[in-house]
Design a protein around this motif. Structure first.
Motif, PDB file in Angstrom:
ATOM      1  N   PRO A 269      31.921  53.025  73.171  1.00 34.58           N
ATOM      2  CA  PRO A 269      32.536  54.151  72.468  1.00 34.58           C
ATOM      3  C   PRO A 269      32.404  55.417  73.315  1.00 34.58           C
ATOM      4  O   PRO A 269      31.420  55.606  74.038  1.00 34.58           O
ATOM      5  CB  PRO A 269      31.727  54.236  71.174  1.00 34.58           C
ATOM      6  CG  PRO A 269      31.200  52.844  70.970  1.00 34.58           C
ATOM      7  CD  PRO A 269      30.920  52.317  72.350  1.00 34.58           C
ATOM      8  N   ILE A 270      33.388  56.290  73.241  1.00 33.05           N
ATOM      9  CA  ILE A 270      33.486  57.411  74.176  1.00 33.05           C
ATOM     10  C   ILE A 270      32.234  58.277  74.174  1.00 33.05           C
ATOM     11  O   ILE A 270      31.690  58.623  75.237  1.00 33.05           O
ATOM     12  CB  ILE A 270      34.744  58.242  73.868  1.00 33.05           C
ATOM     13  CG1 ILE A 270      35.996  57.426  74.215  1.00 33.05           C
ATOM     14  CG2 ILE A 270      34.731  59.552  74.654  1.00 33.05           C
ATOM     15  CD1 ILE A 270      37.292  58.050  73.754  1.00 33.05           C
ATOM     16  N   GLU A 271      31.738  58.654  72.998  1.00 33.57           N
ATOM     17  CA  GLU A 271      30.565  59.526  72.950  1.00 33.57           C
ATOM     18  C   GLU A 271      29.326  58.826  73.502  1.00 33.57           C
ATOM     19  O   GLU A 271      28.487  59.461  74.148  1.00 33.57           O
ATOM     20  CB  GLU A 271      30.341  60.014  71.523  1.00 33.57           C
ATOM     21  CG  GLU A 271      31.411  60.980  71.017  1.00 33.57           C
ATOM     22  CD  GLU A 271      31.554  62.200  71.916  1.00 33.57           C
ATOM     23  OE1 GLU A 271      30.523  62.692  72.441  1.00 33.57           O
ATOM     24  OE2 GLU A 271      32.690  62.665  72.118  1.00 33.57           O
ATOM     25  N   VAL A 272      29.196  57.540  73.243  1.00 35.35           N
ATOM     26  CA  VAL A 272      28.062  56.781  73.782  1.00 35.35           C
ATOM     27  C   VAL A 272      28.165  56.717  75.303  1.00 35.35           C
ATOM     28  O   VAL A 272      27.169  56.914  76.018  1.00 35.35           O
ATOM     29  CB  VAL A 272      28.022  55.372  73.177  1.00 35.35           C
ATOM     30  CG1 VAL A 272      26.916  54.541  73.820  1.00 35.35           C
ATOM     31  CG2 VAL A 272      27.828  55.441  71.668  1.00 35.35           C
ATOM     32  N   ARG A 273      29.355  56.450  75.797  1.00 31.72           N
ATOM     33  CA  ARG A 273      29.533  56.389  77.247  1.00 31.72           C
ATOM     34  C   ARG A 273      29.199  57.721  77.902  1.00 31.72           C
ATOM     35  O   ARG A 273      28.480  57.758  78.922  1.00 31.72           O
ATOM     36  CB  ARG A 273      30.976  55.978  77.559  1.00 31.72           C
ATOM     37  CG  ARG A 273      31.256  55.700  79.028  1.00 31.72           C
ATOM     38  CD  ARG A 273      31.859  56.893  79.736  1.00 31.72           C
ATOM     39  NE  ARG A 273      33.063  57.356  79.070  1.00 31.72           N
ATOM     40  CZ  ARG A 273      33.561  58.585  79.206  1.00 31.72           C
ATOM     41  NH1 ARG A 273      32.940  59.474  79.978  1.00 31.72           N
ATOM     42  NH2 ARG A 273      34.666  58.940  78.578  1.00 31.72           N
ATOM     43  N   ARG A 274      29.644  58.828  77.335  1.00 35.49           N
ATOM     44  CA  ARG A 274      29.339  60.136  77.923  1.00 35.49           C
ATOM     45  C   ARG A 274      27.831  60.383  77.999  1.00 35.49           C
ATOM     46  O   ARG A 274      27.330  60.932  78.986  1.00 35.49           O
ATOM     47  CB  ARG A 274      29.995  61.239  77.087  1.00 35.49           C
ATOM     48  CG  ARG A 274      31.502  61.326  77.240  1.00 35.49           C
ATOM     49  CD  ARG A 274      32.088  62.267  76.206  1.00 35.49           C
ATOM     50  NE  ARG A 274      33.498  62.527  76.444  1.00 35.49           N
ATOM     51  CZ  ARG A 274      34.347  63.004  75.522  1.00 35.49           C
ATOM     52  NH1 ARG A 274      33.899  63.269  74.296  1.00 35.49           N
ATOM     53  NH2 ARG A 274      35.609  63.206  75.824  1.00 35.49           N
ATOM     54  N   ARG A 275      27.134  59.973  76.972  1.00 31.78           N
ATOM     55  CA  ARG A 275      25.697  60.239  76.884  1.00 31.78           C
ATOM     56  C   ARG A 275      24.880  59.329  77.799  1.00 31.78           C
ATOM     57  O   ARG A 275      23.840  59.739  78.337  1.00 31.78           O
ATOM     58  CB  ARG A 275      25.258  60.065  75.430  1.00 31.78           C
ATOM     59  CG  ARG A 275      23.795  60.414  75.162  1.00 31.78           C
ATOM     60  CD  ARG A 275      23.457  60.287  73.684  1.00 31.78           C
ATOM     61  NE  ARG A 275      23.496  58.901  73.219  1.00 31.78           N
ATOM     62  CZ  ARG A 275      24.374  58.438  72.331  1.00 31.78           C
ATOM     63  NH1 ARG A 275      25.307  59.233  71.811  1.00 31.78           N
ATOM     64  NH2 ARG A 275      24.328  57.167  71.958  1.00 31.78           N
ATOM     65  N   GLU A 276      25.325  58.097  77.976  1.00 38.07           N
ATOM     66  CA  GLU A 276      24.485  57.085  78.599  1.00 38.07           C
ATOM     67  C   GLU A 276      24.927  56.650  79.991  1.00 38.07           C
ATOM     68  O   GLU A 276      24.191  55.934  80.677  1.00 38.07           O
ATOM     69  CB  GLU A 276      24.442  55.830  77.702  1.00 38.07           C
ATOM     70  CG  GLU A 276      23.952  56.080  76.286  1.00 38.07           C
ATOM     71  CD  GLU A 276      22.462  56.349  76.207  1.00 38.07           C
ATOM     72  OE1 GLU A 276      21.745  56.103  77.216  1.00 38.07           O
ATOM     73  OE2 GLU A 276      22.001  56.793  75.142  1.00 38.07           O
ATOM     74  N   GLU A 277      26.120  57.041  80.444  1.00 36.22           N
ATOM     75  CA  GLU A 277      26.685  56.405  81.625  1.00 36.22           C
ATOM     76  C   GLU A 277      25.878  56.619  82.896  1.00 36.22           C
ATOM     77  O   GLU A 277      25.738  55.692  83.710  1.00 36.22           O
ATOM     78  CB  GLU A 277      28.142  56.835  81.835  1.00 36.22           C
ATOM     79  CG  GLU A 277      28.338  58.305  82.096  1.00 36.22           C
ATOM     80  CD  GLU A 277      29.821  58.680  82.099  1.00 36.22           C
ATOM     81  OE1 GLU A 277      30.670  57.790  82.284  1.00 36.22           O
ATOM     82  OE2 GLU A 277      30.134  59.865  81.893  1.00 36.22           O
ATOM     83  N   ARG A 278      25.332  57.807  83.108  1.00 40.72           N
ATOM     84  CA  ARG A 278      24.593  58.015  84.356  1.00 40.72           C
ATOM     85  C   ARG A 278      23.360  57.119  84.421  1.00 40.72           C
ATOM     86  O   ARG A 278      23.065  56.533  85.476  1.00 40.72           O
ATOM     87  CB  ARG A 278      24.210  59.493  84.515  1.00 40.72           C
ATOM     88  CG  ARG A 278      23.552  59.796  85.869  1.00 40.72           C
ATOM     89  CD  ARG A 278      23.348  61.279  86.061  1.00 40.72           C
ATOM     90  NE  ARG A 278      24.583  61.948  86.395  1.00 40.72           N
ATOM     91  CZ  ARG A 278      25.043  62.115  87.627  1.00 40.72           C
ATOM     92  NH1 ARG A 278      24.373  61.606  88.664  1.00 40.72           N
ATOM     93  NH2 ARG A 278      26.166  62.769  87.846  1.00 40.72           N
TER      94      ARG A 278
END
Length: 354
Positions: A269-278
């Motif tokens: 999900p977009i918000e999860v990806r933004r928070r966790e991707e790095r």
């Protein structure tokens, strides 16, 4: 495949006689009959069935297998010929799977006959592992476990010159980007007609800009390693220890981070990806280096940003090539929206030369 064995062109040809011919030697000369065959999975290029098997003598072999066979859809069969997907998957199980530690179901048989679209892959039934759901996405823990498998795909044969000897794998000739660009430009009007109302205005606008710069975006080196090409939640099985990786119909030589970016951009999900991707990309990088990959962190992060449009590219092309279904439309819309947003968040357009 033995010379006398014809490769079936559909699930109806998976008879006891044929299965005995291709499996008997593996199971001490036993014979087998199909007790039941039920559709399984959500694939659109091939059909998949779970076979319930009765062996003589009893217990000589597994009671179930999963068979992937030629699609009953004329549209999907035509697209498989165009993209060589049946040939590619058989090549993976025959030529690559034994040398890679990535977690795949055991393959009992893989055969392809291009003259009549004959195609069968017989696989271990991985139950109770269950298929992921592309629209729902996956959890952070599931994503981390999936990235462990990607590192075990990418790392062990990193830079191996023998990979270029496999003609079905090394498909990136001088005209590859031109051919893909032509296909995507043919597909784009249909894609926009079908999906504009399902996408955000930002995603539609990004799609238009990408269309103008496809040759620049698709221009990439052959790449140093084996990449899956469609590594996403629908092609993974969870819940039985290690993640199982399925559907090797797009495997090729390429840049490793194309798989990572495609997976995280389209499957979280977009918000999860933004928070966790790095943190997730950092986790992958550590595992990749440990598995033999030669890549700096800076190049790893750059590649993750550079290939963020790959999910949108896949959605445009695949939605044009395969048989249309309601679930397929929902899936392609989700992939396109997430991928476009991924690229916008990471400034991918700024990295595209030209």
């Amino acid at each position: 495949m033995t010379p006398s064995t014809t490769v079936p062109t559909g699930a109806h040809e998976l008879t006891g006689q044929w299965l005995t011919a291709v499996l008997g030697r593996q199971f001490a000369g036993a014979s087998v009959e199909v007790a039941d065959a039920q559709p399984v999975g959500t694939g659109q290029v091939a059909d998949s069935v779970r076979l319930s098997l009765a062996w003589s003598p009893p217990g000589a072999g597994p009671t179930t297998m999963v068979a992937k066979v030629t699609s009953a859809s004329p549209t999907s069969r035509a697209s498989s010929r165009l993209t060589r997907t049946y040939e590619i998957e058989v090549g993976f199980y025959r030529d690559l799977a034994p040398s890679l530690p990535v977690h795949t179901p055991r393959c009992y048989y893989a055969g392809h006959e291009p003259d009549d679209d004959g195609y069968v892959v017989l696989l271990e039934d991985a139950a109770p592992a269950t298929q992921g759901d592309q629209m729902a996405g996956c959890s952070v823990d599931e994503a981390s476990a999936a990235l462990d498998e990607l590192a075990l795909l990418h790392g062990p044969r990193w830079g191996d010159p023998a990979l270029t000897d496999l003609s079905w794998l090394d498909r990136h000739g001088d005209d590859h980007a031109d051919n893909v660009t032509l296909l995507l430009r043919m597909a784009l009007p249909t894609f926009l007609d079908r999906f504009t109302d399902r996408l955000s205005p930002d995603a539609v606008a990004a799609t238009g800009r990408l269309a103008d710069r496809l040759p620049a975006y698709l221009a990439r080196d052959r790449g140093p390693t084996v990449v899956h090409g469609d590594f996403r939640v629908d092609n993974l099985l969870f819940g039985a220890g290690r993640v199982f990786v399925l559907d090797w119909q797009t495997v090729t030589l390429g840049p490793a981070l194309s798989d990572v970016s495609y997976f995280l951009g389209g499957s979280l999900p977009i918000e999860v990806r933004r928070r966790e991707e790095r943190d997730l990309v950092g986790h992958y990088h550590q595992r990749l280096v440990a598995a033999g990959g030669d890549l700096s962190w800076d190049d790893c992060w750059w590649g993750y940003r550079r290939f963020a449009f790959d999910g949108l590219v896949m959605a445009i092309g695949a939605s044009f090539l395969v048989e249309r279904t309601d679930r397929g439309d929902e899936m392609f819309a989700a992939m396109a929206e997430r991928s476009a947003r991924h690229a916008l968040d990471l400034g991918t357009e700024e990295l595209i030369a030209g």
